[in-house]
Design a protein around this motif. Sequence first.
Motif, PDB file in Angstrom:
ATOM      1  N   THR A   1      25.806  69.883 -10.029  1.00 16.04           N
ATOM      2  CA  THR A   1      24.994  68.678 -10.012  1.00 16.04           C
ATOM      3  C   THR A   1      23.948  68.735 -11.121  1.00 16.04           C
ATOM      4  O   THR A   1      23.690  69.797 -11.679  1.00 16.04           O
ATOM      5  N   ASN A   2      23.341  67.591 -11.401  1.00 16.63           N
ATOM      6  CA  ASN A   2      22.362  67.535 -12.485  1.00 16.63           C
ATOM      7  C   ASN A   2      21.000  68.061 -12.064  1.00 16.63           C
ATOM      8  O   ASN A   2      20.248  68.573 -12.880  1.00 16.63           O
TER       9      ASN A   2
ATOM     10  N   ILE B   1      24.911  69.612 -17.582  1.00 19.82           N
ATOM     11  CA  ILE B   1      25.388  68.449 -16.838  1.00 19.82           C
ATOM     12  C   ILE B   1      24.614  67.206 -17.247  1.00 19.82           C
ATOM     13  O   ILE B   1      25.200  66.134 -17.442  1.00 19.82           O
ATOM     14  N   ILE B   2      23.304  67.321 -17.414  1.00 22.20           N
ATOM     15  CA  ILE B   2      22.501  66.175 -17.832  1.00 22.20           C
ATOM     16  C   ILE B   2      22.971  65.668 -19.188  1.00 22.20           C
ATOM     17  O   ILE B   2      23.121  64.457 -19.390  1.00 22.20           O
ATOM     18  N   GLU B   3      23.232  66.563 -20.113  1.00 22.58           N
ATOM     19  CA  GLU B   3      23.713  66.147 -21.437  1.00 22.58           C
ATOM     20  C   GLU B   3      25.081  65.478 -21.345  1.00 22.58           C
ATOM     21  O   GLU B   3      25.309  64.436 -21.972  1.00 22.58           O
ATOM     22  N   LYS B   4      25.995  66.045 -20.564  1.00 17.28           N
ATOM     23  CA  LYS B   4      27.329  65.449 -20.411  1.00 17.28           C
ATOM     24  C   LYS B   4      27.259  64.088 -19.734  1.00 17.28           C
ATOM     25  O   LYS B   4      27.948  63.147 -20.130  1.00 17.28           O
ATOM     26  N   GLU B   5      26.417  63.970 -18.693  1.00 18.52           N
ATOM     27  CA  GLU B   5      26.294  62.698 -17.994  1.00 18.52           C
ATOM     28  C   GLU B   5      25.650  61.625 -18.869  1.00 18.52           C
ATOM     29  O   GLU B   5      26.022  60.457 -18.783  1.00 18.52           O
ATOM     30  N   SER B   6      24.713  62.015 -19.718  1.00 19.26           N
ATOM     31  CA  SER B   6      24.086  61.012 -20.593  1.00 19.26           C
ATOM     32  C   SER B   6      25.132  60.392 -21.516  1.00 19.26           C
ATOM     33  O   SER B   6      25.089  59.189 -21.781  1.00 19.26           O
ATOM     34  N   ILE B   7      26.086  61.188 -21.956  1.00 16.08           N
ATOM     35  CA  ILE B   7      27.181  60.675 -22.789  1.00 16.08           C
ATOM     36  C   ILE B   7      28.132  59.835 -21.927  1.00 16.08           C
ATOM     37  O   ILE B   7      28.488  58.714 -22.288  1.00 16.08           O
ATOM     38  N   LYS B   8      28.517  60.387 -20.780  1.00 12.05           N
ATOM     39  CA  LYS B   8      29.449  59.699 -19.883  1.00 12.05           C
ATOM     40  C   LYS B   8      28.937  58.318 -19.476  1.00 12.05           C
ATOM     41  O   LYS B   8      29.693  57.347 -19.444  1.00 12.05           O
TER      42      LYS B   8
ATOM     43  N   TYR C   1      10.960  53.006 -20.671  1.00 11.69           N
ATOM     44  CA  TYR C   1      12.400  53.241 -20.698  1.00 11.69           C
ATOM     45  C   TYR C   1      13.080  52.034 -20.039  1.00 11.69           C
ATOM     46  O   TYR C   1      12.450  51.288 -19.310  1.00 11.69           O
ATOM     47  N   GLN C   2      14.377  51.916 -20.270  1.00  8.61           N
ATOM     48  CA  GLN C   2      15.141  50.871 -19.608  1.00  8.61           C
ATOM     49  C   GLN C   2      15.353  51.243 -18.141  1.00  8.61           C
ATOM     50  O   GLN C   2      15.353  52.415 -17.771  1.00  8.61           O
ATOM     51  N   LYS C   3      15.569  50.208 -17.324  1.00  7.83           N
ATOM     52  CA  LYS C   3      15.892  50.437 -15.920  1.00  7.83           C
ATOM     53  C   LYS C   3      17.213  51.205 -15.833  1.00  7.83           C
ATOM     54  O   LYS C   3      18.190  50.834 -16.472  1.00  7.83           O
ATOM     55  N   PRO C   4      17.257  52.276 -15.027  1.00 11.89           N
ATOM     56  CA  PRO C   4      18.532  52.969 -14.840  1.00 11.89           C
ATOM     57  C   PRO C   4      19.489  52.200 -13.942  1.00 11.89           C
ATOM     58  O   PRO C   4      20.700  52.392 -13.991  1.00 11.89           O
TER      59      PRO C   4
ATOM     60  N   GLN D   1      16.918  61.406 -23.839  1.00  4.88           N
ATOM     61  CA  GLN D   1      15.525  61.520 -23.391  1.00  4.88           C
ATOM     62  C   GLN D   1      15.277  60.651 -22.156  1.00  4.88           C
ATOM     63  O   GLN D   1      14.623  61.067 -21.200  1.00  4.88           O
ATOM     64  N   SER D   2      15.814  59.460 -22.168  1.00  8.10           N
ATOM     65  CA  SER D   2      15.675  58.549 -21.041  1.00  8.10           C
ATOM     66  C   SER D   2      16.372  59.106 -19.807  1.00  8.10           C
ATOM     67  O   SER D   2      15.840  59.030 -18.690  1.00  8.10           O
ATOM     68  N   TYR D   3      17.532  59.684 -19.984  1.00 12.00           N
ATOM     69  CA  TYR D   3      18.274  60.221 -18.856  1.00 12.00           C
ATOM     70  C   TYR D   3      17.563  61.435 -18.255  1.00 12.00           C
ATOM     71  O   TYR D   3      17.501  61.591 -17.034  1.00 12.00           O
ATOM     72  N   TRP D   4      16.991  62.293 -19.118  1.00 12.48           N
ATOM     73  CA  TRP D   4      16.183  63.419 -18.630  1.00 12.48           C
ATOM     74  C   TRP D   4      15.039  62.896 -17.767  1.00 12.48           C
ATOM     75  O   TRP D   4      14.760  63.429 -16.694  1.00 12.48           O
ATOM     76  N   ALA D   5      14.351  61.853 -18.253  1.00 12.87           N
ATOM     77  CA  ALA D   5      13.233  61.267 -17.506  1.00 12.87           C
ATOM     78  C   ALA D   5      13.724  60.757 -16.154  1.00 12.87           C
ATOM     79  O   ALA D   5      13.106  61.018 -15.109  1.00 12.87           O
ATOM     80  N   HIS D   6      14.843  60.036 -16.168  1.00 15.38           N
ATOM     81  CA  HIS D   6      15.366  59.460 -14.929  1.00 15.38           C
ATOM     82  C   HIS D   6      15.741  60.542 -13.920  1.00 15.38           C
ATOM     83  O   HIS D   6      15.378  60.457 -12.738  1.00 15.38           O
ATOM     84  N   VAL D   7      16.445  61.552 -14.351  1.00 17.56           N
ATOM     85  CA  VAL D   7      16.866  62.616 -13.442  1.00 17.56           C
ATOM     86  C   VAL D   7      15.645  63.345 -12.868  1.00 17.56           C
ATOM     87  O   VAL D   7      15.594  63.662 -11.672  1.00 17.56           O
ATOM     88  N   THR D   8      14.651  63.578 -13.699  1.00 16.22           N
ATOM     89  CA  THR D   8      13.432  64.247 -13.246  1.00 16.22           C
ATOM     90  C   THR D   8      12.690  63.390 -12.219  1.00 16.22           C
ATOM     91  O   THR D   8      12.250  63.890 -11.173  1.00 16.22           O
TER      92      THR D   8
END
Length: 95
Positions: free
Chosen positions: A9-10, A36-43, A90-93, A49-56
């Motif tokens: 999991t992320n 996983i965070i890097e792979k999911e950001s691409i997927k 950031y944009q809404k996830p 950077q936005s995805y890191w923020a969202h997951v955190t």
Amino acid sequence: MYRGINKPTNILSFSINKFIASNQKLLGDLVLCKNIIEKESIKYNKILQSYWAHVTIHGILHLLGYDHKNDKEAKVMEQIENKIMISLNYQKPYM
């Protein structure tokens, strides 16, 4: 295996809910998986950077007692995540 789930999991959140010196509450620990965070950001076609923020943010909300075990809980969490992400420019996830 953790919480009955046997897959990577992320992020994982481990709640502590303990007061430390000066009446400060220690919420717990977050364990984030960079790969996983890097792979999911691409997927999911998200800016890294936005995805890191969202997951955190997602993990911190778990430490604060939020969850997404059902649709009602998920909707509440998603609304809070959207609001925080927008406040950080950031944009809404979740749309």
